[in-house]
Write an enzyme that holds these catalytic residues in place. Sequence first.
Site, PDB file in Angstrom:
ATOM      1  CG  HIS A  81      -6.158 -11.805   5.946  1.00  0.00           C
ATOM      2  ND1 HIS A  81      -4.779 -11.827   5.911  1.00  0.00           N
ATOM      3  CD2 HIS A  81      -6.520 -10.515   5.728  1.00  0.00           C
ATOM      4  CE1 HIS A  81      -4.327 -10.612   5.672  1.00  0.00           C
ATOM      5  NE2 HIS A  81      -5.359  -9.798   5.555  1.00  0.00           N
ATOM      6  CD  GLN A 119       0.254  -5.723   8.848  1.00  0.00           C
ATOM      7  OE1 GLN A 119       0.382  -6.180   7.719  1.00  0.00           O
ATOM      8  NE2 GLN A 119      -0.466  -4.658   9.093  1.00  0.00           N
ATOM      9  CB  CYS A 152      -4.760  -8.860   2.612  1.00  0.00           C
ATOM     10  SG  CYS A 152      -4.278  -7.154   2.554  1.00  0.00           S
ATOM     11  CE  LYS A 159     -10.607   1.740  11.852  1.00  0.00           C
ATOM     12  NZ  LYS A 159      -9.201   2.151  11.635  1.00  0.00           N
ATOM     13  CG  ASP A 218      -1.738  -9.303   8.072  1.00  0.00           C
ATOM     14  OD1 ASP A 218      -2.757  -8.886   8.628  1.00  0.00           O
ATOM     15  OD2 ASP A 218      -1.382  -8.966   6.931  1.00  0.00           O
ATOM     16  NE  ARG A 221       1.957  -1.239   5.342  1.00  0.00           N
ATOM     17  CZ  ARG A 221       0.962  -1.450   6.182  1.00  0.00           C
ATOM     18  NH1 ARG A 221       0.577  -0.481   6.998  1.00  0.00           N
ATOM     19  NH2 ARG A 221       0.333  -2.615   6.209  1.00  0.00           N
ATOM     20  CG  HIS A 270      -8.105  -7.193   6.475  1.00  0.00           C
ATOM     21  ND1 HIS A 270      -7.071  -7.397   5.602  1.00  0.00           N
ATOM     22  CD2 HIS A 270      -9.181  -6.867   5.711  1.00  0.00           C
ATOM     23  CE1 HIS A 270      -7.494  -7.200   4.370  1.00  0.00           C
ATOM     24  NE2 HIS A 270      -8.777  -6.876   4.413  1.00  0.00           N
TER      25      HIS A 270
END
Length: 640
Positions: free
Chosen positions: A388, A384, A337, A468, A386, A366, A514
Site C-alpha cells: 500500500h 498475498q 489493508c 486500476k 501486498d 477467503r 493498493h
Amino acid sequence: MNDKITITLPDKRKIEVEKGTTLYDITGQIGKSLQKAALAAEVNGILCDLSTSVEADSGINIITFDSDKGKSLYWHSTSHLMAQAVKRLYPDAKFAIGPSIENGFYYDIDMEKSLSPEDLTAIEAEMEKIVEEKLDIKREDMSRSEAIDYFKKTGEIYKVELLNEFPDDRVSLYRQGEFADLCRGPHVINTDKLKAFKLLSIAGAYWRGDEKNKMLQRIYGISFTDKKELTKHLEFLEEVKKRDHRKLGKELDLFSSHEDVGGGLIHWHPKGSRLRVNIEDWWRKEHYKNGYEILYTPHIGRAHLWETSGHLGFYKDSMYSPMDIEGSEYFIKPMNCPFHIKIYQNSLRSYRDLPLRFAELGTVYRYEKSGVLHGLLRVRGFTQDDAHIFCTPAQIDDEVREVLRFSLWIWKTLGFTDIKAYLATKPEKSVGDPDRWITAQESLRKAIESENLQVELDEGGGAFYGPKIDLKIRDAIGREWQMTTIQFDFNMSERFEMTFVGEDGQKHRPYMVHRALLGSMERFIGILIEHYAGKFPAWFAPVHAILISVSDEQSAAVLKVKSEMIDMGFRPETDLRNESVGYKIREAVLQKVPYICVFGKNEVENRTVSVRKRGENNSVTMSLNEFYKILNDDIVNKIP
C-alpha cells in the site's frame, strides 16, 4: 413503394438488398467465402441468427469464428449438439445448463449411468451423425408459461426450475430435429456448421454450485471450424497436461494438500519451501531497494475493524465465521489493508513523511467453494504479496509510474516478457471526489504510456472505490494470466479518516494505492511451475545440482564437495545410493535440476567433475572451480 433497404458494413461500404432478406443471404451478396465463414451477425449492435430477416436500413457486422463472440456462439451451439447426442443415447438424461466458457463448453447432465471416457467416444460418434443429417437450427419464441408446460411434459425439471425464476414473460427455444433446448441464442444456422469437436473430460458438479443440491455429471468439450485447428488445440492441451503444476508438484515433491486438514490449504514440502523462500528473499531485497518498508500484521482482527473497512458490508460472503474471544467477535483476515492503515495512523503524518510504501507477504483466508479449488491456483489460504502506497496528490504521478516500472521489471526478471495492461475506469456507481477520479485515471494512463505498453481500455470496469491497472502476462505456451493489480482507493482513506499535515499546516486526505504485484505466492508459483515446466532457472531453483557418486569409494569426497558448495551459497543434493550411475542419472534427470555432477575415481583424485547440463545428453569434465564459476554466473546473471 421501395422494397429495397440499405445495409451499411463496418468499413462503411453500403449495399442494397430486398427488404426481408435474411442475414444469411446478405452475407452471400457480400461474398461467398464470408457466407461460408459466417456464424451470426450484429444488426445495429444486436447479435442475431443468420436466419433473421432484415426489414429496414441497418448497420451489419458479420460474426465469424475469428472473434470472441463467434467462438462463444460456436461452442454454445456445439454444447446443444452434444446434448442432442446424449439424449439419443440416454433417453433418461435431464439437462441443466450448457454454456460456452473461456476455452470450449460444458453441459451439466442428470442421468443414471455414470459416464466413462469410452462413453464420450460413443457420444462423439452420435454427434457426427447429427452433423451429417444437416439439421436446421431454428429459434422458437413463446410465453414463459408455454415453455414451462413444454419442459414439464419432457421431464426437464432443471429447465422448469430456471423458467420459474425468469423475469421475462417471453422466452426462446432452439430446435434441431427432435431436440429443443431453452436458450437465448443465437446459434449457427445448421448442424453441418459444426465441423470439428472433441469431448475432453467428465467431472462432477453440484446443481447451481450448491453442495446441498444433487451432483450432476459435467461433460467438457471443445470445437473448431477446421480439423487442423482442433488437432493443433489438442496438442496444446497435451502440453498443458505435461506442465500441470499439480502433476509436477507431486513429481518434484514441492507441495501437497490433505482432505483431513481441509481443501485449499497448501502444505509446502522442503523443495517447494526452498523455491518459495528463494523468491520471497529476492522479493524482500528488491522491495527494500525500491523504498518499501516490510510489515508483519496479525491474522485476525475485531469485527469493528472489518465494519470500518467495509469488508463486513461488501465482502462477508468470502470471510469465515467469526470466533468469540472474551465476548468480542474476531474475524480471520481476508485482506491486509486495514492493518497497514492502522500502522499509518499510529503517528501523526506530515507531507514530509510521504510517500510511505508499506509491503507485506501477508497470509489471508477467503472462502471458496470446494468445487472451484484447483491446486495452487485456487485456494482458501494464501500469502498475498501486498503493498500500500500513501502519498500526497502532488506525488501520485511519480508513484504510479514507479510502481508500474517496478512491476514490469519484476516480471521480466522472472522470465515473462509478453505483458499487456488493462486500464479500468470509473463505474456508474462509485465513491470519492470526481476530481480525484480524473486525477487517478490520468496518472494510470500516463504511467502506461511511459512504459510503451499494449493497453486495452476497460470502460467502467474499475471498482466502486477507484480505477486500476491490471497487468496480464503470457506464459511459455501462450496462456494469458491476470497478475499485477495497481488499484486506487478513495474509500478506505475516508472510512478510516486518514490524514496528513500539508505544507499549509492543515489536514488533508492522502492518496492510497493498493498494489498486488505477484498476486498470491500460491497462484504465482503454480503459474511459475507451468511456465518453466518445472525446469527452474538456477537463481531460484530449489536444487542447483545433484552430486552422484560412481561407487561407495567416492561418498566421502562427494559429501565434502556438498559441504563446500553449501558454504559458497549453492544448493546441492547428493545421491550416494548403491545403484548404477546410469540409473542415478536417469532419476536426477526427472528432477529437472540445472546440473547433474558425477564423481568417479579420476574426478576425486584430480578435483574435477563430470557435468551434465539440464536438457543436454552429453557430459563435460571440468575442474570444480570452473563448475562453480559457471553455476555462479547462472545465478548472478539470472539466466533462464
